[in-house]
Design a protein around this motif. Sequence first.
Motif, short mmCIF file in Angstrom:
data_model
loop_
_atom_site.label_atom_id
_atom_site.label_comp_id
_atom_site.label_asym_id
_atom_site.label_seq_id
_atom_site.Cartn_x
_atom_site.Cartn_y
_atom_site.Cartn_z
N UNK A 47 0.82 -1.20 0.00
CA UNK A 47 0.00 0.00 0.00
C UNK A 47 0.86 1.26 0.00
N UNK A 48 0.35 2.29 -0.65
CA UNK A 48 1.09 3.55 -0.77
C UNK A 48 0.26 4.68 -0.18
N UNK A 49 0.88 5.44 0.69
CA UNK A 49 0.31 6.70 1.17
C UNK A 49 0.99 7.81 0.38
N UNK A 50 0.24 8.44 -0.48
CA UNK A 50 0.82 9.36 -1.47
C UNK A 50 0.62 10.81 -1.06
N UNK A 51 1.71 11.57 -1.05
CA UNK A 51 1.59 13.01 -0.85
C UNK A 51 1.28 13.66 -2.20
N UNK A 52 0.17 14.40 -2.27
CA UNK A 52 -0.16 15.16 -3.47
C UNK A 52 -0.33 16.62 -3.08
N UNK A 53 0.61 17.46 -3.48
CA UNK A 53 0.50 18.90 -3.25
C UNK A 53 -0.49 19.50 -4.23
N UNK A 54 -0.80 20.77 -4.07
CA UNK A 54 -1.69 21.44 -5.02
C UNK A 54 -1.08 21.46 -6.42
N UNK A 55 0.24 21.68 -6.49
CA UNK A 55 0.92 21.67 -7.77
C UNK A 55 0.81 20.29 -8.43
N UNK A 56 1.02 19.24 -7.64
CA UNK A 56 0.92 17.88 -8.18
C UNK A 56 -0.51 17.56 -8.60
#
Length: 405
Positions: A47-56
């Motif tokens: 499993x992956x906990x993904x960081x998604x910024x506003x730019x991403x």
Amino acid sequence: MDLGNGLGHLSYSTLVHAGDTWEDMRASLETYLPQVKARVAPDQPFGVSLRISASSAATLTESSDERARLTGFLTEHDMYVYTVNAFPYGPFKGDRVMERVYEPDWTTEERVTYTNQVADILAEISPPGISPSIQTAPLAFMPKVSGDPYVARFTTNLLRVVAHLVSLEAATGRRVKLALEPEPACFLETTEQTVAFFRERLHAPAGVAELASLCGAPLSEAEGLMRRHLGVVFDIGHQSVGFEDIPHSLRLLTDAGIPIFKLQEAAALWVPELTADLVPQLRVFTDTIYLSQTTLRRDGAVTKFLNLGEALDAFQQEPGAGVAEMRTHFHVPVFLEELGPFRTTRFAVQQALAVHRATPLSDHLEIETYTWDVLPEHLKTGDITDYVTRELEFVRDELTGSGRG
């Protein structure tokens, strides 16, 4: 990875890696995730906990090729995304963050748009059978909350996103869950404050009616839709900084019918008895780009500070004012009970895991020790892959039995 026996999915937060842009985040994923998986889950999906910024989020929204590249990478390496950290909107690594981490807050259109974009991305990239969660900010930095109109504004914006999640599930069949994360110095700080906000603003008749209007659902169904899509992240470290009794706090949430969509294993720095000779050693932890909200407890009286340095200054001004116990919002490795001359609140992590082991609280577990880059060098052992692996093994062993006794 799915721990089985109803214990949920466990991973670590990729917030620890460089990831302010999608280019940076993709590079971090491709570099570190295969290494970690090879050590902790070589023969099962990871499993992956993904960081998604506003730019991403903007990049992934605009580019079907990038979304396809991400899903291809996940498939190739037997991985799946089950949760996203959409708390920090902008840069989080390298530059001074401090209270800017809460901006833009939930009164803004930017926060609404960003969160909806993340939800849409998750509905596409997460696998069938997973109801992915979005971790988000605790509504606003408390010094900015100017009164009831401010609270009403971020409450309405929150419900607008819940309505979007309801529509998203109707259109795609994918349930995406939004989870507010209480944190010291924010509008949602303590567990009691969080329960009160849900009771008085969200689950109250006015909140349910507002959601019904926003999503065009019958009033009789709106409260169920609220609970289906809106809950909390329980960060064990955050609540430990406030000297909360962790098992009691977890019972408060469950008794109030507030879903814990993510149980976050995090430990804070703890000094059971602060003395003058420890102050210089603690100053090492003040040189950081992040807020270090700190609580001092003397003779039962609690004083809160926005940063560790301020707490140490206050202690030095009155060193003889009684025995002082201190906890500070500095994420430290969860596998450590001691950190040099100091302690950690690992015991609180173990308490929460014991509750979860007996009666599962959440299907999403995550370790969030994002401070590797600012941890004093003399306290680091191994590289970041070693560090992440040890944390995952510690939590897994606590839950599955081999780490107890």
